[in-house]
Design an enzyme around this catalytic site. Structure first.
Site: not given
Ligand code: SIN
Length: 535
Positions: A45, A114, A242, A288, A349, A384
């Protein structure tokens, strides 16, 4: 050989390690893991762990972001519970030795942003957060005399009173999990592990797909074992792709963290043109599902093999210190990310569904828990939110421990019934391993081509037909051959693929990660979990 333990924890990622460390306060813990202890998704991760850690953030905002991302399927009580427990669990990780990046200021931590988050709230350790967590927890586990950690032990099936291949037939044990059978990879023996409490922490199922960011261990073992044992599983149609996996012939599963977009990276096509604004007002920081679909659409329209992620406008020193792992890995492959864009494609992912649990992490069979990616707690809904997974794992590990502690006087006094050893029957040694590898490959290709980011009713019914003979073949292999790790994993992949397809076929709408061209809008009448239980 038969073994007895109070707690059997299956899996050595953040969920299993966190639970084991707490459960050891109650009794002996045996933690089995199928390869080396660090072969976990946690260890890979990059992003971090989301929690409300800054005075500029709020529980209400984190709850709202999670609900929005989950597209109507999150269980709001679970979202609140997880979000409100977040800061305490992050502090606990720090007390256990996890060194998150620090920064002057009220939060004390350098918080990243993010996709889908309205605030900076991701505690991280550069771009190696998982490794930092894994190492700190493993060091604590090694120092805990009541935990026995066994590598190279691959669980085969759960021991269930009514369904284990053998007695007990006492109805008192009918729906109770009594432990598991596990293959010792070094000897080839299948041992019986009897436990008062069994905890599935086996991670996700990315290996069901041809392209994935997941490590090789992600073969859906926990979901498959739980389903076979009669536990409820839910929401398996919601497979998260992802958006930015490195596209390179030599390295197949290297993630380019979403945090790179959080620091301003742009998605561009082969001609250098940004495109996210055409698909979503949030641009690169959309959730995402939206970003992966936009990339998929761009690649289909242009016929290109990949798109690009460009962070080269940021100062080189910042990029190198913020993303040392990504910088070094890409440079090793001839891509200097401080000067040129990174070729990326979406890849499987995260499994948002899993073994259905209550708010204590309990599965629908007594004395069985599921934690982390293996579980479907209601937090993630249909999609998620980034970096909520490590959070969910530590919050639910804590909840499961609290539940066990509250019930411990009763659990610890219950008699463990006699169970019989694994019986291989007339199974023979497999002579042609290609039978298994070929099947594995077929499943992964089918799932990639037919049950990917964009689905259609036609493709889902085609894949169901194509999977049927493969599933029969796997069942035949399972009866005929002595178990090997590849056979066990292929059996699990095959079952999880079947369950994903069945769940996807039941949902005749588009919601979150499940996008069906024939039904492109969400349908309020279908705003419910897809729950499957073995007939
Ligand atoms: C990422 O670093 O993009 C993955 C983090 C995640 O899947 O929550």
């Amino acid at each position: 050989m038969q073994h007895t333990t109070d707690f059997l924890v299956i899996g050595s990622g953040i969920a299993g390690l966190s639970f084991a460390l707490k459960a050891a306060r109650l009794g002996p813990v045996t933690l089995i893991t199928k390869k080396a202890r660090i072969d976990t998704a946690t260890n890979l991760a990059q992003g971090g762990i989301a929690a409300v850690l800054s005075p500029e953030d709020s529980f209400a905002a984190h709850v709202e972001d999670t609900l929005r991302s989950g597209a109507g399927l999150c269980h709001e009580d679970v979202v609140r519970l997880v979000v409100e427990n977040g800061p305490a669990r992050v502090r606990e990780l720090m007390a256990l030795g996890v060194a998150f990046n620090r920064q002057e200021g009220a939060a004390g931590l350098d918080l990243a942003r993010e996709g889908g988050h309205s605030a900076r709230r991701i505690a991280h350790a550069c771009d190696l957060t998982g490794r930092q967590i894994e190492e700190a927890l493993l060091a604590r586990v090694a120092a805990e005399p009541r935990i026995t950690l066994l590598e190279n032990h691959l669980a085969v099936d759960l021991l269930i009173g009514s369904r284990a291949d053998a007695p007990p037939r006492d109805p008192a044990f009918a729906d109770r999990c009594l432990g598991a059978y596990a293959l010792d990879r070094r000897t080839g023996a299948i041992d019986t592990w009897q436990a008062r409490v069994t905890v599935l922490c086996t991670g996700g199922a990315g290996k069901v797909y041809l392209y994935t960011t997941n490590p090789d261990i992600a073969t859906g073992d926990g979901v498959a074992m739980a389903y076979r044992a009669g536990a409820r599983v839910a929401n398996l149609e919601f497979v998260q792709f992802h958006p930015t996996c490195l596209y390179h012939p030599k390295v197949r599963n290297f993630l380019i963290s979403e945090a790179v977009r959080g620091e301003g990276a742009r998605l561009i096509d082969q001609r250098g043109r940004p495109f996210m604004h055409k698909y979503d007002d949030r641009g690169e920081l959309a959730t995402r599902d939206a970003v992966a679909r936009a990339i998929d659409a761009e690649m289909k329209a242009s016929g290109d093999d990949c798109v690009y992620l460009d962070i080269s406008h940021q100062p080189a020193g910042f990029v190198k210190s913020r993303f040392p792992n990504i910088y070094k890995t890409c440079l090793g492959l001839g891509i200097d990310i401080t000067r040129e864009p990174i070729p990326v494609v979406p890849a499987a992912h995260y499994l948002c569904g899993g073994v259905l649990t209550d708010t204590w992490g309990r599965a629908s069979l007594e004395d069985l828990y599921a934690l982390g990616e293996t579980a479907c707690t209601g937090l993630h809904g249909a999609n998620r939110l980034a970096s909520n997974s490590l959070l969910e794992a530590v919050v639910f590990a804590d909840r499961a421990y609290e539940r066990c502690a509250a019930e411990w006087p009763a659990i610890s006094e219950r008699e463990l019934p006699p169970v019989t050893d694994w019986d291989p029957g007339p199974a023979a040694r497999i002579e042609e391993c290609v039978l298994i590898t070929h099947t594995w490959d077929q499943i992964r290709r089918l799932m990639w081509n037919y049950v990917g980011i964009v689905r259609s009713v036609k493709r889902l019914s085609l894949v169901q037909r194509s999977l049927a003979p493969i599933l029969s073949e796997v069942a035949e292999h399972y009866r005929s051959y002595l178990l090997t790790p590849d056979l066990i994993e292929t059996r699990n992949i095959a079952l999880v693929a079947e369950l994903i397809v069945e769940s996807a076929r039941r949902r005749r709408e588009s919601r979150g990660l499940h996008y069906l061209v024939d039904f492109p809008a969400a349908d309020e009448g279908q705003r419910q979990d897809t729950v499957l239980v073995k007939p």
